[in-house]
Design a protein around this motif. Sequence first.
Motif, PDB file in Angstrom:
ATOM      1  N   GLY A 244       0.786  -1.229   0.000  1.00 46.09           N
ATOM      2  CA  GLY A 244       0.000   0.000   0.000  1.00 46.09           C
ATOM      3  C   GLY A 244       0.816   1.276   0.000  1.00 46.09           C
ATOM      4  O   GLY A 244       0.247   2.362   0.148  1.00 46.09           O
ATOM      5  N   LEU A 245       2.129   1.202  -0.193  1.00 42.80           N
ATOM      6  CA  LEU A 245       2.950   2.411  -0.228  1.00 42.80           C
ATOM      7  C   LEU A 245       2.460   3.299  -1.368  1.00 42.80           C
ATOM      8  O   LEU A 245       2.393   2.856  -2.518  1.00 42.80           O
ATOM      9  CB  LEU A 245       4.421   2.035  -0.431  1.00 42.80           C
ATOM     10  N   PRO A 246       2.086   4.565  -1.082  1.00 44.32           N
ATOM     11  CA  PRO A 246       1.461   5.395  -2.117  1.00 44.32           C
ATOM     12  C   PRO A 246       2.455   5.910  -3.152  1.00 44.32           C
ATOM     13  O   PRO A 246       3.640   6.069  -2.882  1.00 44.32           O
ATOM     14  CB  PRO A 246       0.867   6.551  -1.300  1.00 44.32           C
ATOM     15  N   GLN A 248       4.107   8.781  -5.306  1.00 50.64           N
ATOM     16  CA  GLN A 248       4.341  10.192  -5.035  1.00 50.64           C
ATOM     17  C   GLN A 248       3.694  11.097  -6.087  1.00 50.64           C
ATOM     18  O   GLN A 248       3.480  12.292  -5.836  1.00 50.64           O
ATOM     19  CB  GLN A 248       5.836  10.491  -4.967  1.00 50.64           C
ATOM     20  N   ALA A 249       3.331  10.517  -7.238  1.00 49.75           N
ATOM     21  CA  ALA A 249       2.724  11.316  -8.295  1.00 49.75           C
ATOM     22  C   ALA A 249       1.203  11.347  -8.196  1.00 49.75           C
ATOM     23  O   ALA A 249       0.587  12.414  -8.196  1.00 49.75           O
ATOM     24  CB  ALA A 249       3.155  10.782  -9.662  1.00 49.75           C
ATOM     25  N   CYS A 250       0.588  10.152  -8.104  1.00 46.86           N
ATOM     26  CA  CYS A 250      -0.882  10.100  -8.121  1.00 46.86           C
ATOM     27  C   CYS A 250      -1.495   9.801  -6.764  1.00 46.86           C
ATOM     28  O   CYS A 250      -2.705   9.967  -6.582  1.00 46.86           O
ATOM     29  CB  CYS A 250      -1.360   9.077  -9.144  1.00 46.86           C
ATOM     30  N   GLY A 251      -0.695   9.313  -5.827  1.00 45.13           N
ATOM     31  CA  GLY A 251      -1.193   9.036  -4.484  1.00 45.13           C
ATOM     32  C   GLY A 251      -1.876   7.698  -4.312  1.00 45.13           C
ATOM     33  O   GLY A 251      -2.276   7.341  -3.193  1.00 45.13           O
ATOM     34  N   GLU A 252      -2.027   6.937  -5.389  1.00 45.44           N
ATOM     35  CA  GLU A 252      -2.675   5.637  -5.293  1.00 45.44           C
ATOM     36  C   GLU A 252      -1.763   4.623  -4.598  1.00 45.44           C
ATOM     37  O   GLU A 252      -0.534   4.683  -4.718  1.00 45.44           O
ATOM     38  CB  GLU A 252      -3.044   5.121  -6.687  1.00 45.44           C
ATOM     39  N   PRO A 253      -2.368   3.669  -3.862  1.00 47.72           N
ATOM     40  CA  PRO A 253      -1.539   2.655  -3.184  1.00 47.72           C
ATOM     41  C   PRO A 253      -0.914   1.684  -4.184  1.00 47.72           C
ATOM     42  O   PRO A 253      -1.542   1.311  -5.174  1.00 47.72           O
ATOM     43  CB  PRO A 253      -2.525   1.940  -2.268  1.00 47.72           C
ATOM     44  N   SER A 254       0.306   1.282  -3.906  1.00 43.70           N
ATOM     45  CA  SER A 254       1.020   0.332  -4.763  1.00 43.70           C
ATOM     46  C   SER A 254       1.082  -1.029  -4.081  1.00 43.70           C
ATOM     47  O   SER A 254       0.630  -1.205  -2.949  1.00 43.70           O
ATOM     48  CB  SER A 254       2.437   0.835  -5.056  1.00 43.70           C
ATOM     49  N   ARG A 255       1.687  -1.986  -4.793  1.00 41.67           N
ATOM     50  CA  ARG A 255       1.875  -3.308  -4.199  1.00 41.67           C
ATOM     51  C   ARG A 255       3.102  -3.362  -3.302  1.00 41.67           C
ATOM     52  O   ARG A 255       3.354  -4.372  -2.654  1.00 41.67           O
ATOM     53  CB  ARG A 255       1.992  -4.349  -5.324  1.00 41.67           C
TER      54      ARG A 255
END
Length: 292
Positions: A244-246, A248-255
């Motif tokens: 869930g690390l976001p 930095q560009a779009c703010g969406e959570p990652s894997r």
Amino acid sequence: MAKEASRLDKGNKHPFSGQTVLFATKHEKEKLLSGLFEQIGMKVVSAPVDTDSLGTFSGEIQRKNSVRDTLRAKINLARRSRPGERFFLASEGSFGPHPQIHFIQSDLEALLFYDAERGAEIYEEYISTDVVHDKIEMGPRDDFRVFLKQNQFPSHGVLIRPAESHSPIFKGLHAQDQVEQAILDAFMTAENGRVVIATDLRAQHNPTRQRAIISAGEKLVSALKCLCPSCDYPGFKIVDGVPGLPCQACGEPSRIHMQVIYQCAACQHKEIKPRPDGISSVDEEECEYCNP
């Protein structure tokens, strides 16, 4: 409320201080890690077991199980040879494509520390891209000296065998006259007239691999210095993560992990904590939304 996990420093005595850990190895790996375990007051000695029966780098015996299961099998060999001992250690190496950068060769070195009294396992691994790992098939007119130069001979040993067979096989060669004689002997039995020359990946013959084993040992001893906040058992370490690390560009959570999960090997106490490296976001190149 649970107390914070504590890390031992030089002024504190480790719970395992004064104990011996039996290293299931026949390739002198105990010499590599003895200094590290001295940091927590433990003595590392070799357990007299035939770990080659579980698989060899040279190919005579294929490893049948996973790295983790092979480590457990090595420890079981040591336990049968010394049933009265409490602490055991095993090491296993695996060469192949890097798990993330597939076109790069890597060396995964894994260590398993086992406490027979508590039934506790503490596992650590280290992946290195600094490898000396190669082999070629050659005929009578080929120049083997190019291979030796490219693979850091004579500090790194080589092995030689007929191309179609693992017998006879000549291992641990560190002198050119040994190599020349082994090549002649291998050609004498080579049915197709070709021989294989390869790096000897056993730990005592490959200093580059030794450095990777030491790095894995540093991670293991570092974990053993960290005590569980619930029961004070050594080895309170990261075992998993929470994605869930976001971006930095779009703010969406990652894997990619936003938090990490620590767990005790003895009482199984778990805690979720922030990433220890302090990273709070991922680059858009690593984001599955910005870079699908």
